[in-house]
Write an enzyme that holds these catalytic residues in place. Structure first.
Site, short mmCIF file in Angstrom:
data_model
loop_
_atom_site.label_atom_id
_atom_site.label_comp_id
_atom_site.label_asym_id
_atom_site.label_seq_id
_atom_site.Cartn_x
_atom_site.Cartn_y
_atom_site.Cartn_z
N VAL A 139 0.86 -1.19 0.00
CA VAL A 139 0.00 0.00 0.00
C VAL A 139 0.89 1.23 0.00
O VAL A 139 1.83 1.34 0.80
CB VAL A 139 -0.93 0.02 1.22
CG1 VAL A 139 -1.83 1.25 1.18
CG2 VAL A 139 -1.77 -1.26 1.29
N ASP A 248 -10.23 -12.08 8.65
CA ASP A 248 -8.88 -11.65 9.06
C ASP A 248 -8.95 -10.40 9.94
O ASP A 248 -8.36 -9.37 9.64
CB ASP A 248 -8.02 -11.39 7.83
CG ASP A 248 -6.52 -11.45 8.16
OD1 ASP A 248 -6.17 -11.90 9.26
OD2 ASP A 248 -5.71 -11.05 7.31
#
Length: 353
Positions: A139, A248
Site C-alpha cells: 500500500v 482476518d
C-alpha cells in the site's frame, strides 16, 4: 374539539349520523342551531343544541384511569429507560448509518484514475511512499493532481493468489456501504497491474498505535475503536443482503481516520455467504493467532479486544498457552496484572469507575 379552530367554517350539518361525544361550543359552533345535529342520539353538550348535558362522572372515571396509566408508565420507564438509553447510544455511535452509507464504500463511482496518474501520484510507487505491505501486495500513499490524498493498494501479480484476492475485494466492496469500512474510490486493472484506490487514513492502523512508542491510546479511545469495529462486523453479519465473513480481523486491518474513527480494511480473503450457506467452515489464509473454525469473525474480534486492552500479541505466547487463556487465568482477582500498564493511571481508573 379541534373543529373549533376552523374559523372559516360556514356550514356544518351532521344530522342523521350515529355520532357520539360532546358537541363543540366555541368558534364557528357558536352560531349553529340544533337542526344541524338532529338524530344523533349519543351526542351531548349545551342545551341549545337540544341534546342532554355531557355526564361528568365518566370524565372523572376517565381521569382516574389516565392517572393510573400514568403511574404505570412511570414505573415501566424507570426500568426500561436506562436500557433504551444504552441502545440509542449504541445506535448513535453507528453514526446514522442509512444516510451515511450512500457516501461510503462504492465501486460504482464516476471518478476514473488511470494507471499513469497513479504512478505519478505515488512517485512511481517509490519506497518513500510505502505505508504498508501484506500477503498479496503493498500500500502506497499518493497525492492526486486535485490535491486529494489517497492510499493505493497494489497487488503482487507474481502471486497467483493475488488475482483471486483482487477479485474478492472488488466483489465484496462494491456491495457494501458503511461508515466503519475503508472507502474505495475506484479500481485500476490491466494485464500487468491491479490496484485499489482507497481513502487515505492519516492516523494509520490500530496496530501502530498499540505498539509504537510515539503514540498512546487512552481507555476511551480504545473502547471507541472497538465499538466502531463491532458496528462494522454487525453490518457484515446482519446488515447485508448476503452476509460477509471478513476472515482476518486484527489490529493491522483496523485503520484510523483524522478523527480517530476506526475503519475495517483488507477484504482479500473475505467470504460472501449465499442463502444456502448457513454455517461456515473454511480453511483461510488468516493471520495465525486470530483463526477460529466457527464464527471466526466473532472469535477474532474477541482476541483483538483482549489484545487492545492488554497490549499483548497472540503470538507472544509459547507452548499451549495463548492470549485468551492467559487473560482467563488472571480474572477476576489479577485483572490489573494483565491490563496494559500504560492504562493503569489514576485518571484512567477514575474514567472507568
Amino acid at each position: 374539539m379541534s373543529l373549533e379552530k376552523l374559523q372559516y367554517l360556514d356550514y356544518f350539518n351532521v344530522s342523521f349520523n350515529k355520532l357520539y361525544g360532546e358537541i363543540p361550543s366555541r368558534g364557528p359552533f357558536k352560531n349553529l342551531s340544533s337542526q344541524f345535529f338532529i338524530n344523533n342520539e349519543a351526542l351531548c353538550g349545551f342545551s341549545r343544541f337540544n341534546v342532554p348535558p355531557c355526564p361528568t362522572s365518566s370524565t372523572h372515571r376517565s381521569n382516574r384511569k389516565k392517572l393510573l396509566l400514568l403511574f404505570l408508565l412511570l414505573g415501566i420507564a424507570l426500568v426500561f429507560v436506562p436500557i433504551a438509553f444504552l441502545f440509542l447510544w449504541i445506535r448513535y455511535r453507528r453514526g446514522k448509518r442509512a444516510p451515511q452509507q450512500a457516501d461510503s464504500l462504492s465501486m460504482a463511482t464516476t471518478e476514473r484514475i488511470s494507471y499513469y496518474e497513479l504512478l505519478q501520484a505515488t512517485d512511481l510507487l517509490s519506497e518513500s511512499n510505502l505505508i504498508g505491505s501484506g500477503s498479496f501486495g503493498s500500500v502506497y500513499k499518493g497525492i492526486l493532481r486535485s490535491g486529494t490524498a489517497i492510499a493505493v493498494k497494489v497487488f503482487n501479480l507474481q502471486l497467483e493468489a493475488a488475482f483471486k484476492s483482487f477479485d474478492t475485494e472488488c466483489e465484496v466492496l462494491r456491495s457494501l456501504r458503511h461508515r466503519n469500512l475503508v472507502k474505495v474510490i475506484t479500481s485500476c486493472s490491466n494485464l500487468d497491474f491491479k490496484a485499489l484506490v482507497l481513502e487515505y487514513m492519516p492516523n494509520g492502523s490500530l496496530d501502530n498505535y498499540l505498539y509504537s512508542h510515539n503514540y498512546f491510546l487512552d481507555i476511551r479511545q480504545r473502547l471507541s475503536i472497538m465499538i466502531d469495529v463491532a458496528c462494522a462486523l454487525e453490518y457484515f453479519h446482519h446488515g447485508c443482503s448476503s452476509p460477509v465473513i471478513h476472515c482476518d480481523i486484527k489490529p493491522s486491518n483496523v485503520l484510523l481516520d483524522e478523527d480517530m474513527v476506526a475503519h475495517l480494511s483488507d477484504f482479500g480473503i473475505s467470504k460472501l455467504l449465499g442463502e444456502d450457506e448457513t454455517d461456515l467452515y473454511t480453511k483461510t489464509l488468516a493471520t495465525f493467532g486470530y483463526i477460529a473454525l466457527v464464527k471466526c469473525d466473532v472469535y477474532s474480534y474477541g482476541i483483538m479486544l483482549l489484545e487492545t486492552f492488554t497490549r499483548r500479541k497472540p503470538s507472544d505466547f509459547e507452548g499451549d498457552l495463548n492470549l485468551k487463556q492467559w487473560v482467563s487465568y488472571s480474572l477476576p482477582e489479577a485483572v490489573m496484572d494483565v491490563i496494559d500498564a500504560n492504562l493503569v493511571t489514576t485518571t484512567d481508573i477514575e474514567h472507568v469507575l
